[in-house]
Design a protein around this motif. Structure first.
Motif, PDB file in Angstrom:
ATOM      1  N   ASN A 134      49.750  48.954  36.985  1.00 51.45           N
ATOM      2  CA  ASN A 134      49.370  48.741  39.138  1.00 51.45           C
ATOM      3  C   ASN A 134      49.046  49.998  39.633  1.00 51.45           C
ATOM      4  O   ASN A 134      49.384  50.541  40.252  1.00 51.45           O
ATOM      5  CB  ASN A 134      50.771  48.392  39.729  1.00 51.45           C
ATOM      6  N   THR A 197      49.852  44.028  41.717  1.00 51.03           N
ATOM      7  CA  THR A 197      48.355  43.516  41.481  1.00 51.03           C
ATOM      8  C   THR A 197      47.941  44.927  40.726  1.00 51.03           C
ATOM      9  O   THR A 197      48.175  46.058  40.312  1.00 51.03           O
ATOM     10  CB  THR A 197      47.118  43.773  41.989  1.00 51.03           C
ATOM     11  N   TYR A 199      45.146  46.740  37.602  1.00 50.09           N
ATOM     12  CA  TYR A 199      43.772  46.628  37.353  1.00 50.09           C
ATOM     13  C   TYR A 199      43.443  47.562  35.501  1.00 50.09           C
ATOM     14  O   TYR A 199      44.156  48.072  35.077  1.00 50.09           O
ATOM     15  CB  TYR A 199      43.760  48.427  37.885  1.00 50.09           C
ATOM     16  N   MET A 219      40.837  43.562  39.016  1.00 52.31           N
ATOM     17  CA  MET A 219      42.083  43.224  38.797  1.00 52.31           C
ATOM     18  C   MET A 219      43.045  41.811  38.743  1.00 52.31           C
ATOM     19  O   MET A 219      41.924  41.209  39.143  1.00 52.31           O
ATOM     20  CB  MET A 219      42.434  43.895  40.676  1.00 52.31           C
ATOM     21  N   MET A 220      43.906  41.759  38.750  1.00 52.29           N
ATOM     22  CA  MET A 220      44.695  41.066  39.026  1.00 52.29           C
ATOM     23  C   MET A 220      45.089  40.966  40.522  1.00 52.29           C
ATOM     24  O   MET A 220      46.530  41.860  40.117  1.00 52.29           O
ATOM     25  CB  MET A 220      45.406  40.048  37.362  1.00 52.29           C
ATOM     26  N   ARG A 221      44.695  39.724  40.828  1.00 51.73           N
ATOM     27  CA  ARG A 221      45.610  40.067  41.984  1.00 51.73           C
ATOM     28  C   ARG A 221      46.297  38.628  42.647  1.00 51.73           C
ATOM     29  O   ARG A 221      46.199  37.670  42.701  1.00 51.73           O
ATOM     30  CB  ARG A 221      43.926  40.071  43.043  1.00 51.73           C
ATOM     31  N   PRO A 222      47.577  39.412  43.155  1.00 49.88           N
ATOM     32  CA  PRO A 222      48.699  38.102  42.998  1.00 49.88           C
ATOM     33  C   PRO A 222      48.296  37.417  44.097  1.00 49.88           C
ATOM     34  O   PRO A 222      48.171  37.104  45.185  1.00 49.88           O
ATOM     35  CB  PRO A 222      50.176  38.989  43.268  1.00 49.88           C
ATOM     36  N   HIS A 223      49.121  36.138  44.023  1.00 50.32           N
ATOM     37  CA  HIS A 223      49.462  34.835  45.151  1.00 50.32           C
ATOM     38  C   HIS A 223      50.616  35.249  45.987  1.00 50.32           C
ATOM     39  O   HIS A 223      51.228  35.091  46.972  1.00 50.32           O
ATOM     40  CB  HIS A 223      49.177  33.450  44.812  1.00 50.32           C
ATOM     41  N   PHE A 226      53.228  41.737  48.025  1.00 45.76           N
ATOM     42  CA  PHE A 226      53.842  42.611  47.553  1.00 45.76           C
ATOM     43  C   PHE A 226      55.171  42.645  48.086  1.00 45.76           C
ATOM     44  O   PHE A 226      55.012  42.904  49.162  1.00 45.76           O
ATOM     45  CB  PHE A 226      52.917  43.122  48.237  1.00 45.76           C
ATOM     46  N   TRP A 257      47.530  34.733  39.524  1.00 43.02           N
ATOM     47  CA  TRP A 257      47.098  35.869  39.857  1.00 43.02           C
ATOM     48  C   TRP A 257      45.480  35.569  40.040  1.00 43.02           C
ATOM     49  O   TRP A 257      44.971  34.872  38.554  1.00 43.02           O
ATOM     50  CB  TRP A 257      46.937  36.941  38.825  1.00 43.02           C
ATOM     51  N   ASP A 258      44.846  35.896  40.891  1.00 42.30           N
ATOM     52  CA  ASP A 258      43.614  35.592  40.633  1.00 42.30           C
ATOM     53  C   ASP A 258      42.167  36.700  39.986  1.00 42.30           C
ATOM     54  O   ASP A 258      43.451  37.902  40.256  1.00 42.30           O
ATOM     55  CB  ASP A 258      42.413  36.051  42.227  1.00 42.30           C
TER      56      ASP A 258
END
Ligand code: HEM
Length: 357
Positions: A134, A197, A199, A219-223, A226, A257-258
């Motif tokens: 992260n 998130t 990286y 990156m894996m971006r969370p739904h 935060f 995660w996107d």
């Protein structure tokens, strides 16, 4: 960077702050950094003796939890890479959540570093493995710098504190570290894995059907949103709060995660993980990761996986980033040791001894 003036009070304050943060950061790798040597990384991969480490665990990020799920791609990345992950309707994922300390029995609030590792197995018998933190970038441009940082932040035998002269000399040689250390000093304390998130930090190339290469980081971006903990909340949190939290959250519904690709432009530094690319670089959502289940790492499907990020499928290539290169050697070393310990029953013996105590 401006010249470091050791007579200035401001400089000493900054160095003290940096030393505190650097010490905390470097301790996460205390057991592994000995494998990174002064000459070349591969020559330096020597056994650490005696080992202070509980057998059978990863030598970094020892406390973790396995998870499983799947990945569904979106069309956008297909034109950039022939990787099957981007064209297969759905791909099974084995992953692992971990925290950034070596000690597998550490309290979750002993670090602000959260991590996600992934292994995608596609129907063309290829695999893509990732291990992400992260944090958007690394402290130094190379592994030697990382090792030097660990040394200069170790307490001096005479004073019990890091030596500011050595720290100043380090920052002169690795000025990029100042940016990371200042950022780390103010990094918010994450309250959950679900909203973090993650990286790649290192850069890779995507390769299309015509052989064209595009440098990317991801990156894996969370739904989930935060959640930031106050210092008081962090200090009083239960020692397993982070891992229990993710289990409880998953009992309600899956986590998402996107998978977001950031595309480099010509001239962006591809081989230096300490230099993030500008925020205005084009981003593409390559698909969505769904996490459906977690399992204890002792028996789960992630235990015997080496999440070496240089394991990439056709359609993806590693960059010449020296940190990425060093990671491969270090992970392999850690993996061989822990699997051997498990194979010889050392890990079970250690757990039984803990239970007796
Ligand atoms: C020179 C730099 C680094 C060294 C020496 C290093 C070393 C290691 C080692 C030895 C392991 C244990 C591997 C195993 O037993 O399977 C590990 C795990 C891990 N590292 Fe690193 N690492 C470095 C940089 C990084 C960076 C830049 C990231 C983030 C992008 C990262 C993220 C992780 C994660 C997420 C894991 C846990 C993987 C898992 O769950 O199995 N590391 N590291």
């Amino acid at each position: 960077m401006s010249k470091v003036d050791l007579r200035s009070k401001k400089t000493w304050g900054a160095l003290a702050l940096i030393a505190a943060i650097a010490g905390a950061m470097a301790s996460a790798f205390a057991w592994t950094a000995g494998w990174l040597g002064s000459r070349t990384i591969s020559q330096a991969l020597v056994p650490e003796t005696p080992t202070p480490f509980p057998p059978g665990f990863r030598r970094a990020h020892g406390k973790g939890m396995c998870f499983t799920g799947n990945f569904v791609p979106e069309g956008a990345a297909r034109s950039l890479s022939t990787a099957r992950l981007f064209s297969q309707t759905e791909t099974r994922v084995v992953g692992r959540f971990s925290i950034g300390t070596g000690n597998p029995y550490a309290a979750d609030n002993s670090t602000k570093t959260l991590s996600m590792a992934l292994m995608f197995s596609t129907d063309d018998k290829q695999q893509w493995r990732m291990a992400m933190n992260n944090e958007p970038y690394f402290a130094t441009r190379d592994p030697e710098g990382f090792l030097a940082l660990r040394k200069v932040t170790a307490p001096d035998a005479a004073t019990g504190k890091p030596d500011p002269q050595r720290l100043a000399a380090f920052l002169k040689a690795y000025p990029e570290a100042e940016k990371y250390l200042k950022w780390a000093a103010h990094k918010p304390a994450p309250g959950s894995f679900a909203g973090a998130t993650f990286y790649s930090i290192n850069a890779f190339y995507l390769v299309d059907a015509h052989g064209n290469r595009q440098a990317v980081r991801w990156m894996m971006r969370p739904h989930d949103p935060f959640i930031s903990l106050s210092e008081a909340q962090r200090q009083t949190a239960d020692r397993n709060a982070m891992f229990e939290g993710v289990s409880q959250r998953l009992a309600q519904k899956p986590l998402y995660w996107d998978f977001v690709l950031q595309l480099a432009q010509p001239g962006d530094p591809v081989d230096d993980p300490s230099q993030p690319w500008p925020n205005d670089r084009k981003q593409i959502v390559a698909g969505t990761l769904e996490v459906t289940q977690v399992e204890a790492q002792a028996e789960g499907p992630c235990r015997d996986v080496n999440f070496d990020p240089s394991t990439v499928p056709a359609g993806v290539e590693v960059s010449a980033d020296p940190v990425l290169n060093a990671r491969s050697a270090a992970y392999s070393h850690s993996f061989s040791r822990r699997e051997r310990e498990i194979g010889y029953g050392k890990a079970t013996e250690a757990v039984q001894m803990q239970e007796v105590k």
